[in-house]
Structure formats: structure tokens, C-alpha cells
Write an enzyme that holds these catalytic residues in place. Structure first.
Site: not given
Ligand code: DQA
Length: 144
Positions: A9-10, A17, A22, A73, A76, A97, A99, A106
Site C-alpha cells: 500500500p501507498n 509521497r 522515498y 515490499n 506498513a 523483503e 524497503h 525511522r
Molecule cells: C516502506 C517503509 C514502511 O514503514 C512504510 O509504511 C512504507 C514504505 C519502505 O519501503 O521504506 O509504505 O515499506
């Protein structure tokens, strides 16, 4: 070797964003980088983005018989989705995984990933390159 990349998500809003965290690359640009590296490594790659937990779980289950590895990825969801952790633990192909940001540097709630422990390994903190490093890792990872 066939690899599925799952963006959570996102991540569809990458580029706009929190670019200081990012980066400025859009998801399409990151997917193009992933496809280029995969082709250099002789891999076939599919990239998908899902905003909901169920679709991510379905994608993990669906890939288990047709892919050799998964890069995810979870966004959250990494911090609280035991359902995604269980889905990863339930399949035998290697899952890595990823990120973009360095979770260790963070907010407190981002420092723990409940999904990473079900994965073969993790790459975080290298922006879009985290995905490319993960591709190189799965190229070297034997199937369970
Ligand atoms: C993320 C880190 C997560 O904490 C965050 O909610 C994201 C992006 C990253 O790629 O750094 O959506 O997964």
C-alpha cells in the site's frame, strides 16, 4: 527464473509521497529499473501493486506454484500483518523483503517488521536499489 515483485500500500504514490524519504522515482520508473536488471540477470519478472492485505496474500499464494522467488515490499503491513507473515511462511519459494527506507533509522513503530522473519532475507535503506539488490540476492538463492 521467474520472479514476482509485490509492492504494498501507498507505494503507487512513489515520486510524490515523502520524496525526502522515498526518493523521486515513480513506481513505473522503479518497475522499469527492476525489469532492466531482471533482464540483465536472465530473469522473467512481473511487478504488481496491491493496497489491501487480502490481495497481497492472494498474490503470494498464486505465485507459489508458478514463480521461483518473490520480492515484497509490504509497506506498513510489514509492521503489523501477521496474516502476511503467515502467508509468507506458508509457501516454500524464497521471499525477500524490501524497503526503500532504512527502517532502523525511522520512527519506533517502523523499526520492527513482523513479516521479515518469515522471509529468506531483507534489503532496506537503499531506495529503489533495494529492489535491484534483492533481485541479485534471489539470483543466488537456492529454492528451499
Ligand atoms: C516502506 C517503509 C514502511 O514503514 C512504510 O509504511 C512504507 C514504505 C519502505 O519501503 O521504506 O509504505 O515499506
Amino acid at each position: 527464473m521467474r520472479v514476482l515483485v509485490i509492492h504494498g500500500p501507498n507505494l503507487n504514490l512513489l515520486g510524490e509521497r515523502d520524496p525526502a524519504i522515498y526518493g523521486t522515482a515513480t513506481l513505473d520508473e522503479i518497475n522499469a529499473m527492476i525489469e532492466k536488471t531482471a533482464s540483465e540477470l536472465g530473469m522473467r519478472v512481473d511487478c504488481v501493486q496491491h493496497s489491501d492485505e487480502g490481495s497481497i496474500i492472494d498474490a503470494l499464494h498464486g505465485a507459489r506454484t508458478v514463480c521461483d522467488a518473490i520480492i515484497i515490499n509490504p509497506g506498513a503491513f510489514a509492521h503489523y500483518s501477521y496474516a502476511i507473515a503467515d502467508a509468507i511462511a506458508s509457501i516454500s519459494i524464497p521471499v525477500v523483503e524490501v524497503h526503500l527506507s532504512n527502517l532502523a533509522s525511522r520512527e519506533e513503530f517502523r523499526r520492527r517488521s513482523v513479516t521479515a522473519g518469515s522471509c529468506r532475507g531483507s534489503v532496506c535503506g537503499f531506495g529503489a536499489h533495494s529492489y535491484l539488490l534483492a533481485l541479485r540476492a534471489v539470483a543466488q538463492t537456492p529454492v528451499k
